[in-house]
Design a protein around this motif. Sequence first.
Motif, PDB file in Angstrom:
ATOM      1  N   GLY A   6       0.902  -1.029   0.067  1.00  0.00           N
ATOM      2  CA  GLY A   6       0.113   0.030   0.309  1.00  0.00           C
ATOM      3  C   GLY A   6       0.877   1.219   0.086  1.00  0.00           C
ATOM      4  O   GLY A   6       2.241   1.018  -0.190  1.00  0.00           O
ATOM      5  N   ASP A   7       0.054   2.476  -0.024  1.00  0.00           N
ATOM      6  CA  ASP A   7       0.940   3.565  -0.020  1.00  0.00           C
ATOM      7  C   ASP A   7       1.754   3.870   1.516  1.00  0.00           C
ATOM      8  O   ASP A   7       1.264   3.277   2.349  1.00  0.00           O
ATOM      9  N   PHE A   8       2.749   4.584   1.274  1.00  0.00           N
ATOM     10  CA  PHE A   8       3.543   4.662   2.601  1.00  0.00           C
ATOM     11  C   PHE A   8       2.804   5.635   3.761  1.00  0.00           C
ATOM     12  O   PHE A   8       3.476   6.623   4.004  1.00  0.00           O
ATOM     13  N   THR A   9       1.824   5.382   4.128  1.00  0.00           N
ATOM     14  CA  THR A   9       0.846   6.346   4.950  1.00  0.00           C
ATOM     15  C   THR A   9       0.220   5.280   5.728  1.00  0.00           C
ATOM     16  O   THR A   9       0.187   4.263   5.601  1.00  0.00           O
ATOM     17  N   ARG A  10      -0.587   6.005   6.755  1.00  0.00           N
ATOM     18  CA  ARG A  10      -1.483   5.459   7.821  1.00  0.00           C
ATOM     19  C   ARG A  10      -2.638   4.590   6.874  1.00  0.00           C
ATOM     20  O   ARG A  10      -2.951   3.653   7.176  1.00  0.00           O
ATOM     21  N   ASP A  11      -3.223   5.546   5.906  1.00  0.00           N
ATOM     22  CA  ASP A  11      -4.343   4.701   5.157  1.00  0.00           C
ATOM     23  C   ASP A  11      -3.848   3.706   4.177  1.00  0.00           C
ATOM     24  O   ASP A  11      -4.590   2.813   4.049  1.00  0.00           O
ATOM     25  N   ALA A  49       1.883   0.414  10.051  1.00  0.00           N
ATOM     26  CA  ALA A  49       1.409  -0.519  11.315  1.00  0.00           C
ATOM     27  C   ALA A  49       0.371  -0.011  12.049  1.00  0.00           C
ATOM     28  O   ALA A  49      -0.727  -0.677  12.431  1.00  0.00           O
ATOM     29  N   ILE A  50       0.437   1.246  12.159  1.00  0.00           N
ATOM     30  CA  ILE A  50      -0.765   2.081  13.138  1.00  0.00           C
ATOM     31  C   ILE A  50      -2.018   1.792  12.277  1.00  0.00           C
ATOM     32  O   ILE A  50      -3.186   1.369  12.694  1.00  0.00           O
ATOM     33  N   GLY A  51      -1.751   2.043  11.018  1.00  0.00           N
ATOM     34  CA  GLY A  51      -3.116   1.946  10.163  1.00  0.00           C
ATOM     35  C   GLY A  51      -3.712   0.458  10.189  1.00  0.00           C
ATOM     36  O   GLY A  51      -4.968   0.353  10.061  1.00  0.00           O
ATOM     37  N   ALA A  52      -2.652  -0.563  10.148  1.00  0.00           N
ATOM     38  CA  ALA A  52      -3.181  -1.594   9.992  1.00  0.00           C
ATOM     39  C   ALA A  52      -4.057  -2.288  11.244  1.00  0.00           C
ATOM     40  O   ALA A  52      -4.964  -2.927  11.439  1.00  0.00           O
ATOM     41  N   ILE A  53      -3.290  -1.706  12.348  1.00  0.00           N
ATOM     42  CA  ILE A  53      -3.966  -2.054  13.640  1.00  0.00           C
ATOM     43  C   ILE A  53      -5.571  -1.664  13.770  1.00  0.00           C
ATOM     44  O   ILE A  53      -6.373  -2.272  14.127  1.00  0.00           O
ATOM     45  N   ALA A  54      -5.677  -0.323  13.351  1.00  0.00           N
ATOM     46  CA  ALA A  54      -7.120   0.340  13.116  1.00  0.00           C
ATOM     47  C   ALA A  54      -8.000  -0.368  12.316  1.00  0.00           C
ATOM     48  O   ALA A  54      -9.073  -0.655  12.618  1.00  0.00           O
ATOM     49  N   ALA A  55      -7.441  -1.031  10.967  1.00  0.00           N
ATOM     50  CA  ALA A  55      -8.332  -1.635  10.228  1.00  0.00           C
ATOM     51  C   ALA A  55      -8.754  -3.044  10.925  1.00  0.00           C
ATOM     52  O   ALA A  55      -9.864  -3.529  10.964  1.00  0.00           O
ATOM     53  N   TRP A  56      -7.791  -3.835  11.617  1.00  0.00           N
ATOM     54  CA  TRP A  56      -7.917  -5.096  12.398  1.00  0.00           C
ATOM     55  C   TRP A  56      -9.065  -4.704  13.418  1.00  0.00           C
ATOM     56  O   TRP A  56      -9.778  -5.651  13.585  1.00  0.00           O
TER      57      TRP A  56
END
Length: 343
Positions: free
Chosen positions: A223-228, A262-269
Motif C-alpha cells: 500500500g501507500d507509505f501512509t497510515r491509510d 502498522a498503526i493503520g493496520a491495527i486500526a483496520a483489524w
Amino acid sequence: MVAVRLQDVAARAGVSQATASRVLNGSARVPGEGVADRVRAAARELGYVPNAQAQALARASTGLLGLVVHDIADPYFSSIARGVQAAARTARKHMLLASTDRDFDIEREAVSTFIAHRADAIVLAGSRQSGDLDLDLEAEFARYRDNGGRVVVIGQPLACGGAVEPENHSGAANLADALVAAGHTQFAVVGGPGSIRTAVDRRNGFVEALGRRGLTPLVEVSGDFTRDGGYSAARRLAGALELRADTGTTPVCVFAVTDVMAIGAIAAWRELGLSVPRDVCVAGFDDIPTLRDHTPSLSTVALPLEHIGARAVELALCRDFGPDDLRESVPGSVVLRDSTRLP
C-alpha cells in the motif's frame, strides 16, 4: 510610505554608502567601532531594514539551509525536521522547508527554488526512486555543487553529494531474526510501493532473513507509505489470511515496513473485531515518537531520527566536504513490545 534607503542611513551617519553597506550587511571589512556605532544608530533611528540579498553578497552566504521532505505530517519526517532545525540553529542558519507529498515534480521544483535563493546547503530527506526524475534531480544538484552548494541526502545516496543512510535492509533482517527467536513461525508482510527503495530494502531484508531460517511469508500485500495505505493493505491481508477472532491458534506476525502503516493496520483489524496481539501480531519500522501513546505498544526497529537530521546538517556544513563525499550509515535497533507478544 517611502522605504528608507541605504544612502539615507549613510547620510545620517556621515559616512559613504559603501561604509554603511559593510556595517549593516555583515561584511568582514568593518570600519572602526565608532563609525560602526554611528551607522547602526542611524539605521535604528530611521527604521532601516537591511536587504537580505545585499547581506548575502557581502557575507558570501545567505545563511539559509533548505530541507525537502516527502510528508511533514508523517512523524518520521517531522522528527528528522526537528533534528535539522536544531542543528541549523546551532550553525546560525535559517531552515527553509518544503513538503512534496511524494510528488517528484514538486520535489524538483522545491530544489530549484532553494538553489535560486542561494541556500548554502540542501538536505533531501526521503527514499529515492529510479527513473528520469532522479536523473533530472542529480543534474540540478551537480550544477548547484559546481557553484559552491552543498547537498546531503537522508536515505539512499545520489550520484553526487553526501548521505546519511539508515540501514533499512539489515534492520529489517534483525527484526525478523528477533521475532523468530521470540517464537513466531508464521509471517505476512505489508509492504510499500515497489518504486520506493526504502520499502523494497526493508521488505527484502525481512523476507531474506526468514528464508535463511526456512520460512516464507504466507501473504504479501502492499500500500501507500501512509497510515491509510497500511489500513487498506491490512484489510486485504485479513481477507487473504481469513483471520478470525478468538481462534486460539498462534497468531500470524505481520511486518509493516513503516510504523505509520502498522498503526493503520491495527486500526483496520480493530474494526474487523480482531485484537492485537491476541488474533494477529504486528511490527513496524522507525520508532516514531507518537508510539509512546499507542496501545498496544508497537514492536519496531528504532532509528535515531532527530540525530539523523542533525547529522545531515553537520555533513552539509562540514569544511572537509569535497570530491570524496561524506557518507554515513546509521543502524537501527530492534525493540520488541506488546504488539508481537505471544500468549
